[in-house]
Write an enzyme that holds these catalytic residues in place. Structure first.
Site, mmCIF file in Angstrom:
data_model
loop_
_atom_site.group_PDB
_atom_site.id
_atom_site.type_symbol
_atom_site.label_atom_id
_atom_site.label_comp_id
_atom_site.label_asym_id
_atom_site.label_seq_id
_atom_site.Cartn_x
_atom_site.Cartn_y
_atom_site.Cartn_z
ATOM 1 N N HIS A 1 1.111 -1.007 0.300
ATOM 2 C CA HIS A 1 -0.185 -0.207 0.192
ATOM 3 C C HIS A 1 0.723 1.593 -0.041
ATOM 4 O O HIS A 1 0.642 2.214 -0.919
ATOM 5 C CB HIS A 1 -1.488 -0.443 1.376
ATOM 6 C CG HIS A 1 -2.153 1.055 0.935
ATOM 7 N ND1 HIS A 1 -2.733 1.023 2.053
ATOM 8 C CD2 HIS A 1 -2.050 2.033 0.449
ATOM 9 C CE1 HIS A 1 -3.914 2.340 2.138
ATOM 10 N NE2 HIS A 1 -3.025 2.811 0.937
ATOM 11 N N GLU B 1 2.553 1.667 -3.109
ATOM 12 C CA GLU B 1 1.655 2.208 -4.127
ATOM 13 C C GLU B 1 1.134 4.091 -4.110
ATOM 14 O O GLU B 1 1.940 4.461 -5.371
ATOM 15 C CB GLU B 1 -0.076 1.542 -3.594
ATOM 16 C CG GLU B 1 -0.404 1.894 -5.199
ATOM 17 C CD GLU B 1 -2.485 1.722 -3.986
ATOM 18 O OE1 GLU B 1 -2.630 3.846 -4.648
ATOM 19 O OE2 GLU B 1 -2.197 1.185 -3.278
ATOM 20 N N HIS B 2 1.354 4.216 -3.389
ATOM 21 C CA HIS B 2 1.163 5.281 -3.146
ATOM 22 C C HIS B 2 2.093 6.208 -3.172
ATOM 23 O O HIS B 2 2.783 7.100 -4.330
ATOM 24 C CB HIS B 2 1.500 5.865 -1.631
ATOM 25 C CG HIS B 2 0.051 5.903 -1.120
ATOM 26 N ND1 HIS B 2 -0.700 7.403 -0.310
ATOM 27 C CD2 HIS B 2 -1.040 5.076 -0.540
ATOM 28 C CE1 HIS B 2 -1.905 6.680 -0.031
ATOM 29 N NE2 HIS B 2 -2.188 5.550 -0.075
ATOM 30 N N GLU C 1 4.816 9.377 2.838
ATOM 31 C CA GLU C 1 3.412 8.150 2.311
ATOM 32 C C GLU C 1 3.432 7.436 3.644
ATOM 33 O O GLU C 1 1.961 6.966 3.377
ATOM 34 C CB GLU C 1 3.927 7.879 0.716
ATOM 35 C CG GLU C 1 3.617 9.032 -0.336
ATOM 36 C CD GLU C 1 2.389 10.040 -0.144
ATOM 37 O OE1 GLU C 1 1.524 8.772 0.000
ATOM 38 O OE2 GLU C 1 2.228 11.147 -0.733
HETATM 39 ZN ZN LIG Z 1 -3.899 4.444 0.657
#
Ligand SMILES: [Zn+2]
Length: 1080
Positions: A162, A165-166, A240
């Site tokens: 996750h 992905e950011h 992030e």
């Molecule tokens: Zn997210």
């Protein structure tokens, strides 16, 4: 990650997000909350058109301004199809056939198939050097889609996939700026732009109808995933993912990070906690036993080294699956890909990323989880229980999957479906939890349960679920119900109405669901054969012979069952917070003075970096269209305004593949004010109460058999320049053209014949609505805050809040008691609503279909209108009510807040100009994104300008701050005044705005938008004028707008949906700043 898409209805990751995101707008369309009838309640791979719901497990990017959220709110939008003059540019050196191109660019053709179901030719290639697989789908759909997907199974709950992905979208080799993703949001014509993390894969899809724009998006995404800066840049990981924040060595250390806060929000919602607990317990032995999104208590264990390794390992072509879809040149796709793929060598990671099968348990298990609850209310009655099965020790074949999906619809798909109905009618709980069959992961699951259960009824719920399933296996289903489900499923497959979601993306997600496990990617696209064979089996053997063995085998005789009980715990939040504080105190205690000074310095450095704008040359690296690529005129939706029996009828002649879409609109303005909060329940009663001749089960089956669905909901908005709001009830329906007569008969039947007599059912509606709204308060608090602010600022907002905000929640709580004490009174109020609505006067009909079907429908419309009373018996009411304009805090158990501030800028003399759209989008994507999200650590921050009412509002989403966020809002006018607008930046802002205005719409949505424009009095000349104003927006407009929104700072009203601690702290810092209202 997340980011969902439709702003106010939105919310991101997890269940909520997907659930709301494909319906639009919070104020204007409320169909998501109220519609019912035969729309499938959830969707699985084959049966879904729209994104599937079991997505409680995905994380979407939070996008503040996306087309889907605005197309209903911006009535001047010109709608596609866009006739932009960019023909696909084929590089001159690509000659010859698709096969020649494949050979030339290093691809080997694996298989080629014609997919009748989506009128496409699909070719599967393998990139020879790396083994990357590419699905290239060609057809005449102008809404082109690209996606690249990596298998990314995590080993722990640190949230690596996750966070990655950011992070990959935060700058890359060719696009070395802070967030190319945000530049694309600002300045492209994308019809879809997002990224999502699943439990075992990460998807990066984009879509556009403009070929040049499309290839720009593809290039930015390919560069991002293969060559991201984040793997060399600790600060991106910190921003992030997570980091310690220390502003001053004398203060406390805190955790910050976008994903960290996003997941705190996710972990505050009971439904998410339940879904996660169930998944992890069902799959103790493979990757699904951990949380790919990240557990906030585990995220801070993640190191930068592990993060970099994960990218190196999984983000390479050998582990990638790539999808292209649409009307562009398939040779160009391969050329673009080869530029990236050729730079890599083959790697063995695709073996390591394989998901292991979970073997089946020999005994069922049971787990108990706590969830954070408020202190008010009767906690004894707030338990949840859900039964979950892992259906098989291996993936199922397509026909079995389709049959299970069908079974799922039969059991749970409509309010009349037996499992759903019996659970709700039992009175043991308030609402259903568990999504039925979910087939997005390697092995399918089934979940069902109830929330709002009393602690001594837990066992009764479990027995009722098992007993009902057993009965269904023994007795089978009503043939009419089977026919209704079959029709609903076939209708939805053939209509293929994916709403604001590109069709090509919906197909990609279907295909990937198998392809990612090395199965056939073509098969999930071809439903026709398995559907026909299922139909034939039902016809020959009877439905019982088809479905009963499935229930027996997969559920009743399957020991791999996990029962999850969820208990409310009012201390959970404070315990978790104390634990976090303790960790942070220990960290601080272990640091020397130099360490602390260094941490304060790096905190400062990170903030400075976040707040420093990208240099112009970096910004210019992101490709963009020029204003010359943008058509000067809004695209017309063909609209003929006519009259049948004295009633206005709008007709839109559009190709709809033989489906007729209609909206029948009634004016609500004659309704007595005190009846307004009953309207949503009135709408639900029309569809779910039954008539004299048909009980509600039969009525629902009839709707399922004859139509593609009917929904009924209220619609409210301000009208620019008018005091009185526009408020209507809309009945929306669709049917195959041959069933138009049935559709209008059924609409007449629900409007005129439904009996408001079933007290017990009504009581269920009240409990369900209450449970649903409580869920919204936790998961979409920004929508609740926005509605509350509107209710303080204008009459339309007040009406909407009565029917969907905190006022409505209070109404429902009181109503729950009143149903027992005064049912006769409520029943006659429902009757009174019907009387004041149903009239030819104030009725309007909207129809979308091709010319022949429109003409054929007129006789049915005429008959329908003949049956309506000719005038209403009640005079027009005037409801010029507002909520008190005080600043308010809505207190709920949560670890993250939703903070809003708003004012009506028309009241300051501001006159609407098209530039307002450009500027508010720009504010969202720059100032608010940078300060509220990037440096503030919230998951999202944005502003919204309702051009009908004049209300300009700021909102934040899953926000660790409260007063600090308000300070950012108050700094907006200065930000605009000091802005140096570069020519390029301005052009991008304009193009991005046009992208929103011209949001891609399927024909039914075009007809619907045109209806809303008609209701709101927005004429074509005005659309043209606004478009010209958008296109000619100047730097000076930004300065002028600063003066207008200064009013929000000075006179704005604040509503925060927030935790008790943060509200207390805010009131301590600014005494009596917020009036406190406890909501949960
Ligand atoms: Zn997210």
């Amino acid at each position: 990650m997340e980011r969902a898409i439709s702003i106010r209805s939105l919310s991101c990751s997890s269940a909520v997000c997907n659930r709301f995101f494909f319906r639009s707008g919070h104020r204007l369309t409320r169909s998501s909350s109220y519609s019912s009838s035969s729309v499938p309640h959830k969707q699985n791979r084959l049966l879904s058109n729209v994104s599937r719901r079991s997505a409680r497990r995905h994380h979407w990017r939070f996008i503040s301004s996306s087309p889907s959220s605005f197309h209903v709110k911006r009535p001047f939008s010109s709608l596609s199809p866009r006739a932009i003059a960019t023909s696909p540019k084929i590089s001159p050196d690509i000659g010859g056939s698709q096969d020649d191109a494949a050979e030339k660019f290093g691809f080997e053709k694996i298989s080629e198939q014609v997919i009748e179901e989506c009128k496409s030719k699909a070719v599967l290639y393998k990139h020879k050097k790396t083994g990357a697989e590419v699905m290239s789908v060609s057809n005449d759909d102008e809404n082109k889609v690209f996606g690249i997907v990596f298998r990314t199974p995590p080993k722990d709950s640190t949230g690596i996939p996750h966070i990655l992905e950011h992070s990959v979208l935060c700058g890359s080799r060719k696009y070395p700026l802070k967030e190319p993703f945000v530049e694309l949001l600002k300045g492209s014509l994308h019809t879809f732009l997002n990224a999502f993390t699943y439990p075992d894969r990460t998807c990066y899809p984009v879509a556009s109808t403009n070929t040049k724009d499309f290839y720009n998006l593809v290039d930015v995404y390919l560069d991002a995933v293969f060559f991201p800066k984040c793997v060399e840049d600790l600060q991106t990981f910190q921003q992030e993912g997570w980091h310690y924040e220390l502003n001053n060595p004398s203060e406390d250390i805190s955790f910050k990070g976008v994903v960290f806060n996003e997941m705190k929000g996710v972990y505050s919602q009971p439904d998410n906690i339940l879904g996660r607990a169930a998944q992890q317990a069902l799959f103790p032995d493979n990757t699904y036993g951990v949380d790919s999104g990240g557990d906030p208590q585990v995220i801070p264990k993640l190191t930068f080294e592990e993060f970099k390794d994960f990218h190196r390992k999984y983000y390479n072509p050998s582990n990638a699956r790539i999808w292209f879809y649409g009307d562009d040149d398939p040779r160009e796709r391969l050329r673009i890909l080869s530029e990236y793929l050729d730079l890599f060598d083959a790697s063995s990671t695709s073996n390591e990323s394989k998901v292991e099968l979970q073997s089946l348990f020999s005994e069922p298990i049971r787990i108990v989880e706590k969830y954070p609850a408020g202190e008010g209310g009767d906690l004894k009655k707030e338990h949840m229980v859900c039964l979950n099965w892992l259906l098989s020790d291996k993936p199922l074949d397509l026909e079995t999957e389709l049959t299970l999906g069908f079974l799922d619809h039969l059991m749970l798909g409509t309010p009349a479906s037996p499992l759903r109905r019996i659970l709700l009618e039992s009175g043991l709980g308030e609402a259903i939890v568990g999504g039925g069959v979910a087939d997005e992961l390697l092995q399918p699951q089934f979940s069902i349960g109830l929330k709002g259960v009393s602690d001594d009824d837990i066992q009764k719920v479990e027995e009722l679920v098992m007993g009902t399933l057993k009965n269904l296996a023994e007795e089978g289903f009503d043939p009419e119900a089977v026919e209704a489900s079959m029709n609903t499923i076939e209708f939805s497959l053939r209509e293929n109405n994916t709403g604001s979601f590109p069709r090509g993306l919906s197909l990609m997600l279907r295909s990937i669901g198998k392809w990612i496990y090395d199965m056939d990617p073509f098969e999930p696209l071809k439903y026709e054969k398995p559907l026909m064979s299922l139909k034939a089996r039902i016809a020959e053997e009877g439905s019982k012979a088809v479905f009963s063995p499935l229930i027996q085998k997969f559920i009743l005789n399957n020991p791999h069952c996990v029962t999850v009980e969820m208990q409310p715990d009012p201390e959970k939040d404070s315990r978790d917070e104390a634990a976090e504080r303790e960790i942070l105190e220990k960290v601080k205690a272990s640091m020397t003075e130099e360490d602390l000074a260094e941490l304060a310095r790096s905190t400062q450095e990170l903030r400075l970096k976040q707040e420093t704008p990208d240099p112009p040359e970096a910004l210019r690296s992101v490709p963009s269209l020029s204003l010359l690529d943008i058509p000067k005129k809004p695209v017309l939706v063909p609209t003929e305004v006519g009259d049948i029996n004295g009633v206005t009828v709008l007709q839109h002649d559009l190709f709809t593949n033989d489906v007729l879409y209609t909206e029948i609109v009634f004016n609500m303005s004659s309704l007595k004010q005190e009846l307004l909060p009953l309207v949503p329940l009135f709408c639900q009663s029309l569809l779910e109460m039954g008539t004299k001749d048909l009980d509600f089960v039969q009525l629902n089956q009839l709707i399922g058999r004859k139509t593609g669905g009917i929904s009924v909901y209220p619609f409210t908005s301000s009208i620019r320049g008018k005091e009185d709001p526009c408020s209507h009830i809309i009945v929306r329906g669709k049917a195959m053209a041959g069933c138009t007569g049935d559709l209008f008969n059924l609409v007449n039947c629900i409007l005129q014949d439904v009996q408001f007599t079933d007290q017990q059912r009504f009581k269920q509606f009240v409990s369900q609505s209450k449970a649903r709204l409580e869920n919204r308060v936790r998961g979409s608090g920004h929508g609740i805050a926005a509605a509350r602010m509107d209710a303080k600022l204008n009459a339309a907002g007040w009406v909407a809040e009565q029917m969907g905000g905190i006022s409505y929640l209070e109404f429902l709580r009181a109503l729950e008691e009143k149903v027992d004490q005064d049912w006769a009174g409520i029943s006659s109020s429902l009757e009174e609503i019907r009387k004041s609505l149903l009239s030819r006067k104030g009725c309007l009909i909207n129809m979308t279909a091709d010319g022949k079907n429109l003409a054929n429908s007129e006789k049915f419309v005429s008959k329908f209108l003949d049956l309506l009373p000719s005038s209403s018996t009640v005079e027009t009411s005037s409801w010029n009510a507002r909520l008190a304009p005080a600043n308010e805090a809505i207190v709920i158990p949560t670890q993250v807040n939703y903070v809003g501030k708003a004012a009506n800028i028309y009241e300051t003399g501001y006159q609407l100009k098209g530039s307002a759209y450009v500027i508010s989008k720009y504010i969202s994507n720059t100032w608010l994104w940078d300060r509220v999200r990037v440096s503030g650590g919230a998951y999202g921050g944005f502003c919204d300008f309702d051009t009908h009412s004049g209300v300009f509002s700021y909102l934040s989403y899953r926000d660790p701050n409260l007063l600090k966020t308000l300070d950012v809002y108050d700094g907006t006018a200065n930000f605009l005044r000091e802005l140096e607008m570069e020519g390029d930046t301005l052009t991008k802002a304009i193009i991005g705005t046009i992208g929103d205005v011209d949001a891609y719409q399927l024909p039914d949505a075009k007809g619907y938008s045109s209806l809303l424009r008609f209701l709101l009095g927005v004429k074509e000349e005005e659309r043209q004028k606004r478009r010209e104003e958008i296109l000619s927006t100047s730097a000076n407009d930004f300065k002028e707008f600063a003066n207008a929104i200064e009013a929000v700072k000075d006179k704005g009203v604040v509503v925060a949906v927030a935790s008790p601690d943060d509200v207390a702290a805010a009131n301590e810092e600014r005494p009596n700043f917020l009036q406190v209202k406890k909501a949960l």
